[in-house]
Motif scaffolding. Structure first.
Motif, mmCIF file in Angstrom:
data_model
loop_
_atom_site.group_PDB
_atom_site.id
_atom_site.type_symbol
_atom_site.label_atom_id
_atom_site.label_comp_id
_atom_site.label_asym_id
_atom_site.label_seq_id
_atom_site.Cartn_x
_atom_site.Cartn_y
_atom_site.Cartn_z
ATOM 1 N N MET A 1 0.828 -1.213 0.000
ATOM 2 C CA MET A 1 0.000 0.000 0.000
ATOM 3 C C MET A 1 0.858 1.256 0.000
ATOM 4 N N GLN A 2 1.951 1.242 0.769
ATOM 5 C CA GLN A 2 2.851 2.394 0.787
ATOM 6 C C GLN A 2 3.447 2.639 -0.599
ATOM 7 N N ALA B 1 2.104 1.920 -3.448
ATOM 8 C CA ALA B 1 1.047 2.455 -4.309
ATOM 9 C C ALA B 1 0.712 3.904 -3.970
ATOM 10 N N VAL B 2 0.675 4.230 -2.670
ATOM 11 C CA VAL B 2 0.334 5.592 -2.247
ATOM 12 C C VAL B 2 1.426 6.580 -2.661
ATOM 13 N N PRO C 1 1.674 6.400 -7.323
ATOM 14 C CA PRO C 1 0.376 5.960 -7.851
ATOM 15 C C PRO C 1 0.434 5.350 -9.244
ATOM 16 N N VAL D 1 -4.354 -3.663 -5.331
ATOM 17 C CA VAL D 1 -3.624 -4.240 -4.203
ATOM 18 C C VAL D 1 -4.477 -5.322 -3.558
ATOM 19 N N LEU E 1 -3.306 4.354 5.198
ATOM 20 C CA LEU E 1 -3.023 4.198 3.776
ATOM 21 C C LEU E 1 -4.263 3.889 2.942
ATOM 22 N N LEU E 2 -5.173 3.092 3.478
ATOM 23 C CA LEU E 2 -6.341 2.683 2.686
ATOM 24 C C LEU E 2 -7.177 3.857 2.179
ATOM 25 N N LEU F 1 -5.418 5.273 -0.905
ATOM 26 C CA LEU F 1 -4.933 4.318 -1.900
ATOM 27 C C LEU F 1 -5.436 4.727 -3.287
ATOM 28 N N CYS G 1 -5.777 3.041 -5.984
ATOM 29 C CA CYS G 1 -6.249 1.924 -6.798
ATOM 30 C C CYS G 1 -7.183 1.065 -5.949
ATOM 31 N N ALA H 1 -8.723 -2.263 -3.968
ATOM 32 C CA ALA H 1 -8.091 -3.281 -3.135
ATOM 33 C C ALA H 1 -9.085 -4.392 -2.818
ATOM 34 N N GLN I 1 -12.190 2.077 -0.998
ATOM 35 C CA GLN I 1 -11.256 1.472 -1.944
ATOM 36 C C GLN I 1 -11.325 -0.060 -1.917
#
Length: 294
Positions: free
Chosen positions: A115-116, A118-119, A122, A128, A230-231, A234, A236, A238, A262
């Motif tokens: 997640m990190q 992706a954050v 991006p 994820v 993070l969620l 995010l 994208c 998940a 997400q």
């Protein structure tokens, strides 16, 4: 190592920030998938998933720096072992080795790392998948919710382990086959999944120079992002898979993560422990294939 662990390609090496990073890959067609292991594990923890997913995807399983066959530079001097460091490693790997955006699949602390990545980056993430995401219950911001024994006991233990001699002694006791097997039997609901091969997968990197220092650095790490940080940001979609028999990350707390928009699906895996990709690979592989192809 037994034959099943060599059922796919041999390890490859990628140079990241002047450190050798080990990874495995299989598949020549289809979307890219990066598999991110949990604390103390390695890319071999995905040995039951790589050949199956690699039939229709380009699959990459990476050893995070400090783990597996990757370099184990000295904490604090050569590198800092944080979620942000590992997240950037995964993002750089995606750009430099994979060469296109990928689906990121993590287990335990590997979920936070994915997640990190992706954050912070991006452009690299198509989606994820979180397998028994670490809730980081000993995080500084969560300790007040714990029973008093853990609330006060954890910082005391961290301070003790920060004493070099004490920490190294503790690691030597921990990095024994009998101890590793005992810990795995706690984490896995199916005791038959705790094989000599699995114990060897975790034991071999523990013998590397620097392994103890990395372990102790992470046990002292109580900051950085939480999954609920993070969620919400995010970039994208998940999905979350959770073994209902996980003794370390309770599913009742895990279900709360499904409230973020997400998260497309929360899938309980009945009677499965903390590492579903290894304990129930047929179930997990089928879910991941549907998700990737969907």
């Amino acid at each position: 190592m037994t034959t099943s662990i060599n059922a796919f390609t041999t390890a490859k090496t990628w140079n990241w920030q002047n450190f050798p990073i080990s990874y495995h890959t299989q598949g020549n067609n289809g979307p890219a998938v990066i598999l991110v292991h949990g604390f103390g594990a390695s890319s071999w923890h995905w040995r039951k998933n790589i050949p199956v997913l690699g039939a229709n995807c380009r699959v990459y399983a990476i050893d995070l720096i400090g783990f597996g066959a990757s370099a184990k530079p000295e904490p604090g001097k050569e590198i800092t072992y944080t979620i942000e460091t590992w997240g950037q490693q995964v993002a750089d790997f995606c750009r430099e080795v994979v060469g296109e955006p990928a689906f990121l699949v993590g287990n335990s602390i590997g979920c936070i790392v994915a997640m990190q990545a992706a954050v912070s980056n991006p452009d690299i993430a198509l989606g994820v998948a979180l397998l028994n995401c670490s809730l980081r219950l000993l995080h500084d911001r969560k300790r007040l919710t714990l029973p008093w024994t853990k609330r006060f006991g954890a910082p005391i233990l961290q301070r003790l382990l920060s004493i070099k001699g004490v920490g190294n002694f503790f690691f030597r006791q921990l990095a024994q086959p009998k101890t590793v097997r005992k810990i795995l039997l706690q984490a896995y609901a199916d005791s038959e999944a705790v094989t000599e091969e699995l114990v060897d997968i975790l034991m071999k990197p523990a013998k590397d120079p620097g392994a103890a220092a990395v372990f102790l650095a992470f046990t002292a790490y109580s900051s950085g992002p939480l999954p609920e940080d993070l969620l919400p940001i995010l970039p994208c979609p998940a999905i979350i898979l959770w073994g209902t028999a996980d003794p370390w990350e309770p599913i009742d707390l895990g279900r709360e993560l499904a409230n973020f928009p997400q998260v497309q699906k929360f899938i309980p895996l009945e009677g499965v422990g903390h590492c579903p990709q290894d304990e129930a690979p047929d179930l997990v592989n089928a879910i991941l294939q549907d998700w990737i192809n969907g």
